[in-house]
Design an enzyme around this catalytic site. Sequence first.
Site, PDB file in Angstrom:
ATOM      1  N   HIS A  99       4.986  -7.381   0.124  1.00  0.00           N
ATOM      2  CA  HIS A  99       4.631  -8.681  -0.432  1.00  0.00           C
ATOM      3  C   HIS A  99       5.288  -8.869  -1.794  1.00  0.00           C
ATOM      4  CE1 HIS A  99       1.289  -9.643   2.524  1.00  0.00           C
ATOM      5  NE2 HIS A  99       1.604  -8.380   2.813  1.00  0.00           N
ATOM      6  N   ASP A 120       0.865  -1.177   0.000  1.00  0.00           N
ATOM      7  CA  ASP A 120       0.000   0.000   0.000  1.00  0.00           C
ATOM      8  C   ASP A 120       0.904   1.230   0.000  1.00  0.00           C
ATOM      9  OD1 ASP A 120      -2.132  -1.724   0.291  1.00  0.00           O
ATOM     10  OD2 ASP A 120      -2.803  -0.919   2.213  1.00  0.00           O
ATOM     11  N   SER A 146       8.470   3.890   4.943  1.00  0.00           N
ATOM     12  CA  SER A 146       9.567   4.153   4.032  1.00  0.00           C
ATOM     13  C   SER A 146       9.159   3.974   2.584  1.00  0.00           C
ATOM     14  CB  SER A 146      10.782   3.297   4.364  1.00  0.00           C
ATOM     15  OG  SER A 146      11.926   3.870   3.781  1.00  0.00           O
TER      16      SER A 146
END
Length: 283
Positions: free
Chosen positions: A145, A88, A248
């Site tokens: 992921h 995200d 980050s």
Amino acid sequence: MSDRFSVLPQYLLPKKALTVFGGWVASRRWGVLTTRLIAWFVLRYQVNMAEAANADLTSYACFNDFFTRALAPGARPLASSTWVCPVDGAISQFGAIAQEQIFQAKGHTYSTTALVGGDAALAAQFQDGSFATIYLSPRDYHRIHMPCDGRLRRMVYVPGDLFSVNPTTARGVPGLFARNERVVCVFDTDHGPLALTLVGATIVGSMATVWHGVVNPPRLPQITEWHYDDGAVNLRRGEEMGRFLLGSTVVLLWPRAMLDWNPTWQPGAPVRLGEAMAQRAAA
């Protein structure tokens, strides 16, 4: 105020000391004080706890447990795309690598060689390839992921600075993503090599991978490599590969002439884990 002028205080701040302190605070188990800190953070950054596997703020023993919270099952379905978005966040930049130059922001590029810690042979695999840089804000889900199936080959820890990685800093600090501390993960995939780089920043207490655990701290003074020639680490598309303990950026690299990008993607746009990122280009 220009972006370069606005980031000048970051050159003077004790970024490493602030980061160590931030990591220490985030790992403390302070009971009700921890819950109040988490509640303030959720309100301040409008975190959507309805998507979390555990929405009970009082159940998180420390801030890091909350920050690296899991998503509820089914919250991020995977698109039927060759590569899916691994996080995200918001798109910083994406597109073609010009020989070995990656576009950072207007007026700034940096080299693939610098990004991967000076390994010219590794960087050469991505010459004239493609890249994507995605920024994770404080409100985002902070696990990373796999964009496709991959077999881990190498992990490289590269020491560096700890500038912020927000859009203003990206516009104001030359070579930002190749000068900050980072962890470069190199995978073999059915579509060729893939480099997935976790970039550290101010207050990012640590970066971790599922096969190694916390990579930093300790913050080693030299480039350090781990090799996985036995092929024991195999991760499936959409499977967790790592996480940030405080926010980050990730940078992905692909070889030449491989990708047709999702046509809805544009710099600055929000993205979500599992959405279509790119398709394999037609031969």
